[in-house]
Scaffold this motif. Structure first.
Motif, short mmCIF file in Angstrom:
data_model
loop_
_atom_site.label_atom_id
_atom_site.label_comp_id
_atom_site.label_asym_id
_atom_site.label_seq_id
_atom_site.Cartn_x
_atom_site.Cartn_y
_atom_site.Cartn_z
N ASP A 19 41.99 41.50 42.57
CA ASP A 19 43.34 41.15 42.14
C ASP A 19 44.29 42.31 42.42
O ASP A 19 45.44 42.12 42.83
N SER A 54 38.72 38.00 33.00
CA SER A 54 39.86 37.35 33.61
C SER A 54 41.17 38.07 33.26
O SER A 54 42.03 38.28 34.13
N ALA A 55 41.33 38.46 32.00
CA ALA A 55 42.53 39.17 31.57
C ALA A 55 42.65 40.52 32.27
O ALA A 55 43.75 40.93 32.66
N TYR A 92 44.00 39.99 35.86
CA TYR A 92 45.46 39.86 35.91
C TYR A 92 46.15 41.17 35.56
O TYR A 92 47.12 41.57 36.20
N SER A 152 48.31 41.67 29.17
CA SER A 152 47.24 40.81 29.68
C SER A 152 45.92 41.18 29.02
O SER A 152 45.13 40.31 28.63
N ALA A 191 45.73 34.28 32.76
CA ALA A 191 44.35 34.76 32.72
C ALA A 191 43.47 33.88 31.83
O ALA A 191 42.35 33.51 32.21
#
Length: 411
Positions: free
Chosen positions: A14, A143-144, A147, A284, A339
């Motif tokens: 990312d 996931s957080a 991001y 995030s 996220a």
């Protein structure tokens, strides 16, 4: 933050393509393209239209075939190869932007469309790798972090661009040397930080290998569509996601236009853009923490409610200070809601054919970008106020909120 080597490599993917997102798509190429096109006799209106068509075409091409690509990726070893393939297309096309002749605006646009295909395609397989790198209990945090570090990578790459490539006294972001240098920077940034996942990323879940994967993938996608009633939670989530993520994306994309209507300078708007990225990084991670100690569903509902508040706040925009407050509020929840939506979806889909389902997730995310701008434009024309038009996005958040209230909690 305790992540294993494969999770960190996934997170930094990312970070890797964030330079493309902020430098190429948002800050430099739109101005550079319009300058070249207008120098060759294209009107400002047509240049803007061509830019919009290019963005829509590149995104649409991937969105249409996303479920089929995802279905193919569900066979052993295929997902990694497809991620590598689309990442290299994106990196190569971004580098090629620096080589496109300045006298041919259409050639620059074609190369850009190819870069969008690479960027969008790689993100499809990147998202679908989440179940492979994290178990359900870890998905929210991982996931957080993806991001969050993506926003941080975007800030750092953009600061490098501003300090090393922006030429004082020249024509700014649309200067040829500056623009070409920025494309090279974005491509190198993407390549370097993609290498860890290229080395350590491994597909954990897969279907049994078949003799004719292409034919089998088409059949599987058709069967999934026919048996949609067997996936009620997934379907209702995607409907809710379609509405509220449309609002999230539209607020971000329309913010610059609203700021210009308020008389805010382009320099200030660039600073606001950076500020949103900076704020989005820690928040995030906060959303990931909230999901772990509260629940993914409740944290997403919180994000939707905050965006409802943002819509109401838009009605009172009058000054640059109001705009700064709005931008910072967006930064608190933009990354978090994206996220956790990704991790919630990853937890409710079948793992073995998760890439196919992420294909449908990709479609809804891309097509949701249509309704919001139309709604804002229509209400703005009727009322004569862009703030009222933007505030009308509250309808999308309300629909998403109501549907999400009936979805199950995962903890």
């Amino acid at each position: 933050m305790r992540f294993n080597k494969q999770q960190w490599s996934w997170i930094f993917n990312d970070w890797a393509n964030s330079g493309y997102g902020i430098i190429v798509t948002t800050a430099v190429l739109p101005l550079y393209f319009k300058t070249i096109a207008q120098d060759q006799g294209v009107t400002a209106v047509n240049a803007t239209a061509y830019w919009g068509y290019a963005n829509s075409l590149g995104t649409l091409l991937i969105a249409i075939i996303a479920p089929f690509l995802g279905a193919i990726a569900d066979y052993p070893g295929t997902k990694k190869h497809l991620l590598n393939f689309f990442s290299l297309i994106g990196i190569g096309a971004t580098l090629a932007l620096s080589l496109a002749p300045a006298q041919d605006w259409w050639e620059l646009l074609v190369v850009y469309i190819i870069s969008i295909i690479g960027y969008s395609g790689s993100n499809l397989f990147y998202d679908s790798f989440l179940p492979d790198v994290a178990v359900n209990q870890e998905m929210d945090r991982v996931s957080a972090a993806g991001y969050g570090f993506g926003y941080l990578g975007g800030v750092l790459s953009f600061l490098i661009f501003l300090t090393a490539l922006l030429i004082p006294g020249e024509s700014g972001l649309n200067n040829s040397v500056t623009a070409r240098g920025s494309f090279i920077l974005a491509a190198i940034w993407w390549l370097i930080f993609y290498l860890p996942f290229y080395k350590w990323g491994q597909q954990k879940y897969a279907l049994t290998a078949v003799k004719h994967p292409f034919r089998s993938s088409l059949r599987r996608v058709w069967m999934t569509v026919k048996q949609v009633g067997n996936y009620r939670t997934i379907v209702w989530f995607l409907i809710a996601y379609f509405f509220y993520i449309d609002g999230v994306d539209t607020i971000f994309t329309m913010a610059t236009s609203i700021g210009m209507d308020l008389g805010i300078s382009m320099t200030t708007l660039m600073l606001v853009l950076l500020a949103v990225q900076v704020v989005a990084f820690p928040f995030s991670l906060v959303y990931g923490w909230l999901a772990q100690y509260w629940s993914t569903r409740k944290a997403i509902l919180l994000g939707i409610v905050i965006y409802l508040g943002i819509c109401l706040y838009i009605l009172r925009l009058r000054t640059a200070t109001d705009f700064w407050i709005l931008a910072l509020l967006v930064g608190t929840s933009q990354g978090g809601i994206q996220a956790l939506s990704r991790s919630y979806f990853a937890q409710i889909i079948p793992k073995d054919n998760g890439s196919e389902f992420f294909g449908f997730y990709n479609i809804l995310g891309k097509f949701s970008a249509i309704m919001g701008p139309i709604l804002v434009g229509t209400i703005t024309q009727i009322t004569g106020h862009s703030t009222v038009g933007a505030a009308s996005l509250s309808v999308l958040f309300l629909i998403g909120l109501v549907i999400f209230c009936f979805l199950p909690s995962l903890k």
